[in-house]
Design a protein around this motif. Sequence first.
Motif, short mmCIF file in Angstrom:
data_model
loop_
_atom_site.label_atom_id
_atom_site.label_comp_id
_atom_site.label_asym_id
_atom_site.label_seq_id
_atom_site.Cartn_x
_atom_site.Cartn_y
_atom_site.Cartn_z
N ALA A 1 91.57 9.00 19.08
CA ALA A 1 91.04 9.53 17.83
C ALA A 1 89.75 10.27 18.11
O ALA A 1 88.78 9.69 18.56
CB ALA A 1 90.77 8.39 16.84
N PRO A 2 89.66 11.59 17.89
CA PRO A 2 88.45 12.34 18.18
C PRO A 2 87.33 11.94 17.26
O PRO A 2 87.53 11.47 16.15
CB PRO A 2 88.88 13.80 17.93
CG PRO A 2 90.05 13.71 17.02
CD PRO A 2 90.74 12.44 17.34
N ALA A 3 86.10 12.14 17.75
CA ALA A 3 84.92 11.70 17.00
C ALA A 3 84.77 12.48 15.70
O ALA A 3 84.15 12.01 14.76
CB ALA A 3 83.67 11.87 17.87
N ASP A 4 85.33 13.71 15.64
CA ASP A 4 85.15 14.53 14.45
C ASP A 4 86.45 14.66 13.68
O ASP A 4 86.74 15.69 13.08
CB ASP A 4 84.59 15.91 14.84
CG ASP A 4 85.49 16.62 15.84
OD1 ASP A 4 86.45 15.98 16.32
OD2 ASP A 4 85.24 17.81 16.10
N SER A 5 87.29 13.64 13.69
CA SER A 5 88.60 13.73 13.03
C SER A 5 88.49 13.56 11.52
O SER A 5 89.50 13.41 10.86
CB SER A 5 89.55 12.68 13.62
OG SER A 5 88.99 11.40 13.53
N GLY A 6 87.30 13.55 11.00
CA GLY A 6 87.09 13.56 9.56
C GLY A 6 87.67 12.39 8.82
O GLY A 6 87.33 11.25 9.08
N SER A 7 88.58 12.67 7.88
CA SER A 7 89.13 11.61 7.03
C SER A 7 89.91 10.58 7.82
O SER A 7 89.91 9.40 7.47
CB SER A 7 90.04 12.24 5.96
OG SER A 7 91.10 12.95 6.58
N ALA A 8 90.57 10.99 8.91
CA ALA A 8 91.32 10.04 9.74
C ALA A 8 90.38 9.04 10.38
O ALA A 8 90.65 7.83 10.41
CB ALA A 8 92.12 10.79 10.81
N ALA A 9 89.25 9.52 10.92
CA ALA A 9 88.27 8.63 11.53
C ALA A 9 87.67 7.69 10.49
O ALA A 9 87.45 6.51 10.75
CB ALA A 9 87.17 9.44 12.21
N GLN A 10 87.41 8.22 9.30
CA GLN A 10 86.84 7.40 8.23
C GLN A 10 87.83 6.32 7.80
O GLN A 10 87.44 5.18 7.56
CB GLN A 10 86.48 8.29 7.03
CG GLN A 10 85.76 7.56 5.90
CD GLN A 10 84.39 7.05 6.32
OE1 GLN A 10 83.76 7.61 7.21
NE2 GLN A 10 83.93 5.99 5.69
N ALA A 11 89.12 6.68 7.73
CA ALA A 11 90.13 5.69 7.36
C ALA A 11 90.22 4.60 8.42
O ALA A 11 90.35 3.41 8.09
CB ALA A 11 91.49 6.38 7.20
N GLY A 12 90.14 4.99 9.70
CA GLY A 12 90.15 4.00 10.77
C GLY A 12 88.95 3.09 10.71
O GLY A 12 89.05 1.88 10.96
N PHE A 13 87.81 3.65 10.35
CA PHE A 13 86.57 2.87 10.22
C PHE A 13 86.70 1.83 9.11
O PHE A 13 86.39 0.65 9.30
CB PHE A 13 85.41 3.82 9.92
CG PHE A 13 84.07 3.16 9.81
CD1 PHE A 13 83.29 2.95 10.93
CD2 PHE A 13 83.58 2.75 8.57
CE1 PHE A 13 82.05 2.34 10.83
CE2 PHE A 13 82.35 2.14 8.46
CZ PHE A 13 81.58 1.94 9.59
N VAL A 14 87.20 2.25 7.97
CA VAL A 14 87.36 1.34 6.82
C VAL A 14 88.39 0.26 7.15
O VAL A 14 88.19 -0.92 6.82
CB VAL A 14 87.79 2.14 5.57
CG1 VAL A 14 88.14 1.18 4.43
CG2 VAL A 14 86.68 3.09 5.13
N ALA A 15 89.49 0.65 7.81
CA ALA A 15 90.51 -0.33 8.19
C ALA A 15 89.94 -1.37 9.15
O ALA A 15 90.24 -2.57 9.04
CB ALA A 15 91.70 0.37 8.82
N ALA A 16 89.13 -0.92 10.10
CA ALA A 16 88.52 -1.85 11.06
C ALA A 16 87.60 -2.83 10.35
O ALA A 16 87.63 -4.04 10.63
CB ALA A 16 87.74 -1.07 12.13
N ILE A 17 86.78 -2.34 9.43
CA ILE A 17 85.88 -3.22 8.69
C ILE A 17 86.68 -4.24 7.86
O ILE A 17 86.32 -5.42 7.78
CB ILE A 17 84.95 -2.40 7.76
CG1 ILE A 17 84.02 -1.51 8.60
CG2 ILE A 17 84.13 -3.32 6.87
CD1 ILE A 17 83.13 -2.26 9.54
#
Length: 256
Positions: A121-137
């Motif tokens: 997952a690239p660092a600047d993948s925008g909404s995908a990275a944010q979704a992964g962040f929320v899922a991890a939390i």
Amino acid sequence: MDTLETLVLDPNAWAALATLIAMEVVLGIDNLLFISILTNKLPAAHRENARRIGIGLALILRLVLLATVSTIVKMTTPLVTFFDHGFSWRDLILVAGGLFLVWKSTREIHHHIAGGDEHDAPADSGSAAQAGFVAAIGQILVLDLVFSVDSIITAVGMTEHIPIMFAAVIVAVTVMLFAAGPLANFIARNPTIVMLALGFLLVIGMTLIADGFGTHVPKGYIYGAMAFSALVEGLNMMSRRARAKRAASRASSRAS
């Protein structure tokens, strides 16, 4: 205030505090491993924030549960009966958390065996990275709840003084906060450690399920096995590095 002054001057209170801190730190290893593995899958720019938020949630959750400790203690009262065994809220939470941990560990093991890239997952993948962040939390919060309930019920059995419990939880979570970064970096630098840690989490998940069904497995056996496995893996790492240095030395000698 009189109660606090009495506790400060009581050697038994300090002994209970030291014991409880040690217990909370040891019990926090499970949670810390899960947080480290989960956050290492996130883009590099998000990992530190995810670790801090996850551990911060663990602290808030445990303090909130401590504030309702009388309710938490009642969670050991049988609620429903299946197969002639009474299940309390604590048992149901442990079983659900254990199943989640087994599912998550198995999924991650399959991911690594299949050759998936943790950092795809690239660092600047925008909404995908944010979704992964929320899922991890969200996943961290689920395990925080399981480990928090279990550790607090254990703490209640060790001392009746709420201030001691609060102090022990705050110190233990602070230790987790400082240890999270180095542990996550160590795991990232040593890929074989990931599989070992996932194996630990799989065993812990099965232990939670067994505990929920009334079969208590002494934590000492589990942590002893984990320590021995970690020692063997440490020796393997030292052996691999020694071989790599010898190979590099021989290559340098031939080049010269």
